[in-house]
Design an enzyme around this catalytic site. Structure first.
Site, PDB file in Angstrom:
ATOM      1  CE1 TYR A  43      -1.803  -7.400   8.620  1.00 13.97           C
ATOM      2  CE2 TYR A  43      -3.986  -8.269   6.896  1.00 13.97           C
ATOM      3  CZ  TYR A  43      -1.962  -7.622   8.225  1.00 13.97           C
ATOM      4  OH  TYR A  43      -1.683  -6.776   6.744  1.00 13.97           O
ATOM      5  CG  ASP A  56      -2.641  -8.501   1.154  1.00 17.27           C
ATOM      6  OD1 ASP A  56      -1.989  -8.404   1.343  1.00 17.27           O
ATOM      7  OD2 ASP A  56      -3.663  -7.556   1.216  1.00 17.27           O
ATOM      8  CG  HIS A  94      -6.784  -5.234   1.777  1.00 22.88           C
ATOM      9  ND1 HIS A  94      -6.489  -6.523   2.547  1.00 22.88           N
ATOM     10  CD2 HIS A  94      -8.129  -5.387   2.240  1.00 22.88           C
ATOM     11  CE1 HIS A  94      -6.844  -6.205   3.675  1.00 22.88           C
ATOM     12  NE2 HIS A  94      -7.893  -5.617   3.554  1.00 22.88           N
ATOM     13  CG  ASP A 124      -4.722 -10.315   3.485  1.00 22.83           C
ATOM     14  OD1 ASP A 124      -4.102 -10.734   2.418  1.00 22.83           O
ATOM     15  OD2 ASP A 124      -5.066  -8.830   3.553  1.00 22.83           O
ATOM     16  CG  HIS A 126      -1.948  -1.158   1.075  1.00 21.32           C
ATOM     17  ND1 HIS A 126      -2.841  -1.060   0.313  1.00 21.32           N
ATOM     18  CD2 HIS A 126      -1.673  -1.767   1.634  1.00 21.32           C
ATOM     19  CE1 HIS A 126      -3.660  -2.947   0.946  1.00 21.32           C
ATOM     20  NE2 HIS A 126      -3.211  -3.037   1.467  1.00 21.32           N
TER      21      HIS A 126
END
Ligand code: ZN
Length: 355
Positions: free
Chosen positions: A338, A211, A213, A300, A176
Site C-alpha cells: 500500500y 504478504d 499478514h 506490505d 483473507h
C-alpha cells in the site's frame, strides 16, 4: 498423475494478467481503525501504480484474461456465499434505499456460540459472511470475478507449460477470503483458486504467502487437504491483523495434517530475521515435493506498511529466493502492498527474478 508442463523455449517477456473491471471496486468511505478515521487503503489506484511501474521497467506483456467460468469458484467457495456476494449490493439498496454508489457494510454479527442459523436478511448476511469492516459496492462482485479470472488464467498458462512464471495482478486481493467469508479487503481467494485449480488437474501445489499478514483465508480453504501445502510468513498475529489465525500450532487437520506451516515474525523484523523464515518456507515446499509454486505476493512487508520492516533492497532477494530456491513453474498472485512507493519498487523487483 499429470505433471505441470515445463516450457522448452526461453522467453524473456513475462505475462501479466490484469482486468480493467478491477476499477469497479474502488471504495472511498473512511473507516474507524483504532480511534482513527482512515481512508480506504485498498483502492483501484494500486493496480494502476503497479502497471505503470511494470511498463517503466519493461519486459512485461499485459493481457486481459478470458471470462471466468463461475463453476471454478466452487473449487474454493461455497455456493450460498457466492450468491450473497453477487446479490448483496442490490438487495442492500432495496432494504435501505441506499444509492447506487453507496457502500454496504456490516453493522451486526452473531455472538460466538449463538445458534448459527443461516440469516436471510441482507444486513444480517453482511455480518455473517464478513469478519471486518470491508464494504460491498455495486461493482465489487464483477471486480472480484475479474481478479479471480486473472489468477485462473495465470494458473492455466503455467500448467500448460506455456510459461515458466506468470503474474496475476489481482485486485481486490484474496488471501483473507475464506470458503464463505470476506475480510481484509478480500472477497474471492485468488491465490487459493489458482492453487485449487492446479490441484484439480493433479498437480501437487506449494503456496508460499509472503504478504505481511497471515493468509487466513487460504489456510481455511486447504485446512483439511493434503494435496496443497500452505506456508505463510507474516507479522505476529498476536498484535497484527488477522489476529485470530497465523500461529505456529496451526498445522492442518485430517488429510491436511502437517500441510500448513505458519512462520510469524516479530513486529519490525528486518531481512536478517526474514531470510531464515523464507528459507524454512522454501525447504518445506521442497520437502512436500511440490510440482508448482503459487506465491501470494504481498509486498506490505515493507517498512512503509508498518508491520515488518523490509527495505527496497530486500525484494530482489525475495524474488531470487522464490525463483532459484525452488526452480518450479510459478504463479505469482498479487496480494497486499500500500505505502507510498512500495508497490512501484517492490513488485517489479520481485518479478524481475522471474522475468
Ligand atoms: Zn497484507
Amino acid at each position: 498423475m499429470p505433471r505441470v508442463g515445463r516450457p522448452t523455449l526461453v522467453d524473456s517477456t513475462m505475462i501479466v494478467y490484469s482486468h480493467p473491471d478491477h476499477r469497479l471496486h474502488d471504495p472511498v468511505e473512511p473507516h474507524r481503525f483504532g480511534g482513527l478515521l482512515l481512508p480506504p487503503a485498498e483502492t483501484a489506484s494500486r493496480s494502476e501504480r503497479i502497471l505503470r511501474a511494470l511498463s517503466d521497467q519493461g519486459g512485461f506483456e499485459v493481457r486481459v484474461p478470458e471470462e471466468i467460468d463461475e463453476n471454478d469458484l466452487l473449487l474454493v467457495h461455497e455456493q450460498p456465499y457466492l450468491e450473497f456476494l453477487r446479490s448483496a449490493h442490490s438487495r442492500w439498496r432495496e432494504v435501505t434505499g441506499g444509492p447506487a454508489d453507496g457502500e454496504a457494510v456490516a453493522y451486526i454479527r452473531p455472538l460466538p456460540g449463538m445458534p448459527r442459523r443461516q440469516p436471510t436478511h441482507v444486513d444480517a448476511q453482511l455480518g455473517y459472511y464478513s469478519n471486518d469492516v470491508d464494504p460491498i459496492l455495486e461493482g465489487t462482485w464483477r471486480a472480484a470475478l475479474s481478479a479471480a479470472a486473472c489468477a485462473l488464467a495465470a494458473a492455466r498458462d503455467v500448467y500448460r507449460g506455456e510459461e515458466t512464471a506468470v503474474y496475476a495482478l489481482c485486485r481486490p486481493p484474496g488471501h483473507h477470503a475464506g470458503p464463505a467469508a470476506f475480510g481484509g479487503y478480500c472477497y474471492l481467494n485468488n491465490t487459493a483458486l489458482a492453487a485449487a485449480w492446479l490441484a484439480s488437474q493433479g498437480a501437487k501445489v506449494g503456496i508460499v504467502d509472503v504478504d505481511t499478514h497471515h493468509g487466513n483465508g487460504t489456510q481455511a480453504v486447504f485446512w483439511n487437504r493434503g494435496d496443497v501445502l500452505t506456508v505463510s510468513i507474516h507479522g505476529d498475529p498476536e498484535v497484527h491483523f488477522p489476529f485470530f489465525a497465523g500461529f505456529p500450532e496451526e498445522t492442518g487437520e485430517g488429510a491436511g495434517a502437517g500441510a500448513n506451516l505458519n512462520l510469524p515474525l516479530p513486529s519490525g523484523a528486518l531481512w536478517d530475521e526474514y531470510a531464515p523464515a523464507l528459507d524454512r518456507a522454501l525447504s518445506a515446499v521442497d520437502a512436500f515435493g511440490a510440482d508448482v509454486l503459487v506465491a501470494a505476493l504481498g509486498v506490505d512487508t515493507h517498512a512503509a506498511d508498518r508491520v515488518l520492516a523490509l527495505g527496497d533492497d530486500d525484494y530482489p532477494s525475495i524474488g531470487e529466493a522464490l525463483m532459484t530456491g525452488l526452480q518450479l513453474p510459478s504463479v505469482l498472485v498479487q496480494e497486499g502492498g500500500y505505502g507510498e512507493g512500495v508497490l512501484e519498487s517492490a513488485v517489479p523487483a520481485v518479478l524481475a527474478a522471474f522475468a
